[in-house]
Design an enzyme around this catalytic site. Sequence first.
Site, PDB file in Angstrom:
ATOM      1  CD  GLU A 182      -1.379   2.304   2.065  1.00  0.00           C
ATOM      2  OE1 GLU A 182      -1.723   3.452   1.731  1.00  0.00           O
ATOM      3  OE2 GLU A 182      -0.601   2.075   3.004  1.00  0.00           O
TER       4      GLU A 182
ATOM      5  CG  ASP B  52       0.069   7.018  -1.175  1.00  0.00           C
ATOM      6  OD1 ASP B  52      -1.100   7.439  -1.291  1.00  0.00           O
ATOM      7  OD2 ASP B  52       1.021   7.756  -0.865  1.00  0.00           O
TER       8      ASP B  52
ATOM      9  CG  ASP C 288      -5.274   1.365   3.323  1.00  0.00           C
ATOM     10  OD1 ASP C 288      -5.172   2.484   2.776  1.00  0.00           O
ATOM     11  OD2 ASP C 288      -5.295   1.194   4.552  1.00  0.00           O
TER      12      ASP C 288
ATOM     13  CD  GLU D 160      -3.401   4.392  -1.789  1.00  0.00           C
ATOM     14  OE1 GLU D 160      -3.284   5.562  -2.197  1.00  0.00           O
ATOM     15  OE2 GLU D 160      -3.204   4.071  -0.594  1.00  0.00           O
TER      16      GLU D 160
END
Length: 232
Positions: free
Chosen positions: A36, A40, A109, A112
Amino acid sequence: MTEIEQAIGYQFKQPRLLTQAFTHRSFGTPHNERLEFLGDSVLNCAIAQFLYTRFPDLPEGVLSRLRANLVRQQSLFEIAEKLKLGEFLRLGDGEVKSGGRSRPSILADALESIFGAVLLDSNFDQAQQVIHHLYADSIAAIDPKTPAKDSKTLLQEVLQSRHLPLPDYVLVNTTGHAHEQIFSIDCVIPALGIHTSGVANSRRAAEQAAALTAHQAIMTEATLTSVRKSGK
């Protein structure tokens, strides 16, 4: 190719990475927090590059606001819901019982994490293609002439236009573990008698939620006032 791979438009050479992307820390290790973190950064870079190329005349401030709107938790959550990611999540019993499969933070999450997994399985170009594929509708809807403003900015502008003080944002409560806290924020505008609340997994998001409700209340009252006047 699995159902989720068909949906995102990418087939993994290392299926374990996709499995890890769906693994919440409550289930065990290896979980998806590191993926994650990576995803991101990939998402922000991919969206920034796309906006930079598509809108060559927009200033940095506008590009930043457009990107922030596209990469915020709510946008990720909406895409994750369309993909039905909740059905694929690997959660601990406690998270399952508490509604983890539909929790915005967990779904955002996980999405990502998929971006990070694609990067590790192939390269940035492939990850970027997946992101553009999933964001196609959102990107097509962008109107550079009316860049999105967040709720706090909209509320501030309407109050300033009426020469009223800015709202107070008050932290009412914080619950949950340190890594998954839930914040409850009140937005208070004494001059208008408005007191709204927002709940989210970050203080900023909770403030935005409270500001949105307050802005909607002001605009609704303005509309009703206009209708009453026109009816006289």
